[in-house]
Structures are given as structure tokens and as C-alpha cells.
Design a protein around this motif. Sequence first.
Motif, short mmCIF file in Angstrom:
data_model
loop_
_atom_site.label_atom_id
_atom_site.label_comp_id
_atom_site.label_asym_id
_atom_site.label_seq_id
_atom_site.Cartn_x
_atom_site.Cartn_y
_atom_site.Cartn_z
N LEU A 58 0.83 -1.20 0.00
CA LEU A 58 0.00 0.00 0.00
C LEU A 58 0.87 1.26 0.00
N PRO A 59 0.39 2.34 -0.62
CA PRO A 59 1.19 3.57 -0.67
C PRO A 59 1.55 4.13 0.70
N ASN A 60 0.65 4.04 1.65
CA ASN A 60 0.93 4.59 2.98
C ASN A 60 2.07 3.85 3.67
N THR A 61 2.10 2.54 3.53
CA THR A 61 3.18 1.78 4.16
C THR A 61 4.49 2.01 3.42
N GLN A 62 4.44 2.18 2.10
CA GLN A 62 5.65 2.45 1.33
C GLN A 62 6.24 3.80 1.75
N PHE A 63 5.39 4.80 1.91
CA PHE A 63 5.82 6.13 2.34
C PHE A 63 6.39 6.08 3.76
N ALA A 64 5.72 5.35 4.64
CA ALA A 64 6.19 5.24 6.03
C ALA A 64 7.53 4.51 6.09
N TYR A 65 7.73 3.51 5.24
CA TYR A 65 9.00 2.79 5.23
C TYR A 65 10.12 3.69 4.72
N ALA A 66 9.82 4.51 3.73
CA ALA A 66 10.83 5.45 3.23
C ALA A 66 11.22 6.43 4.33
N GLU A 90 -1.20 8.51 -4.38
CA GLU A 90 -2.26 9.36 -4.90
C GLU A 90 -1.71 10.76 -5.12
N PRO A 91 -2.31 11.55 -5.99
CA PRO A 91 -1.78 12.89 -6.27
C PRO A 91 -1.65 13.80 -5.05
N GLN A 92 -2.56 13.71 -4.08
CA GLN A 92 -2.47 14.57 -2.90
C GLN A 92 -1.31 14.18 -2.00
N GLN A 93 -0.89 12.93 -2.04
CA GLN A 93 0.21 12.48 -1.19
C GLN A 93 1.56 12.83 -1.80
N LEU A 94 1.58 13.17 -3.07
CA LEU A 94 2.84 13.48 -3.75
C LEU A 94 3.55 14.68 -3.13
N LYS A 95 2.80 15.66 -2.63
CA LYS A 95 3.45 16.83 -2.04
C LYS A 95 4.29 16.44 -0.84
N TYR A 96 3.82 15.48 -0.05
CA TYR A 96 4.59 15.03 1.11
C TYR A 96 5.81 14.21 0.69
#
Length: 189
Positions: A58-66, A90-96
Motif C-alpha cells: 500500500l502507498p501509505n506503508t511504502q511512504f512510512a517505510y521510506a 495518490e496525487p495529494q500524497q505526492l506533495k509530502y
Amino acid sequence: MILRRSKLKWLFLSLIIILSIWLLQTAQLWFEGKKVNHTLNMLQAGLYIEEGEIDLGLPNTQFAYAYHLQQHNMFEAAVDAYGKAERVSEPQQLKYIYFNMGNLYLEQAIKLAEQMGIDRATALADVAKDLYKSALKVEPSFWPAKYNYEAAQRLSRDLPLGELQEGNDAEESSEELWSAMPGFPLGLP
């Protein structure tokens, strides 16, 4: 209008099917949320976790792992993980993602500037500026990205060019009144 018994059976049966599909989808979302929360709790524990130990689907776990890799000062692995998260987010998460990648590059630029690796520090600060610009393209009112963009701009502007020379020549200071950001600054005379 009178409903016949056969029509009433079909109506009741379709209602049960729709309700059971909705219930299955809700249960699936609940289990996925529980799995993501467990993964996030593992990452927040502070211990280093290998990529194979958790589900990064999932994108959230990938971001958290990074971010987890960034906290453990693993620059190359964190950049790679943010790149993977960028592809599935998702496009809104790209800014973070762009903001955190910019922070990662800016931290490395500051470390290199302190070690007198001026040319590489300038290059990393420029990459950080580009990432902050990308975050601002997604959301122009994202103030943390604006602030860090200004910091990266000042860092790359204030670093000496070429070989570092010892001397008493006064360098241009970053304590200026006016910002290097384009546009008219508000609140100044």
C-alpha cells in the motif's frame, strides 16, 4: 400495488446479496486498516526493519517505510523507497513525498557543506530546490515546502564557488533583509 410472493422473494434475495457484498467490503477494509496500523506501529518502534519483514503493497506503508529509512540515515535506500512510493501514491500524497525527499537532499547538502564538499553540496541543494518546487506545483500554499525551498536557495547561494580560500574577505551574508524568493515580500518596508 400488490407484490406477489415470487417478486417479494426476489426483492428480499437481492437485498440480502447487496447487504452481504457491502458487509464483505467493509470487513476487507477493516482488516486492511488493521494491517496498515500494525505495520506503522512496527515502523514507529524505532528499531530498524528490513524491507522483507513488512508488507509494502500500500502507498501509505511504502511512504512510512521510506521515512523510516530516512530516520535511520540510510540516504540511498530512502531515496529509492521514496521513488517507489511516488509511483504508487495518490496525487495529494505526492506533495509530502516531494517535501520529504527535498528534506533528505537538503540534509545531505548541509552535511557536505559542513565537511567542505562545496560542489556536491551545491548540487544536492539544487536537487532539493527542484523537489520543493514539485511539491509546490501540487499545492502552491504548502508553507513548509516554501520555507525549505528558501533555505535550500540560501544554502546554494551562500556556498563559495570553487575551492575554499582562507581569507578575511567578507562573503555575502544570508542575513539580508530581502528574500531571494521571487515575488514581493509581505510585511517588510
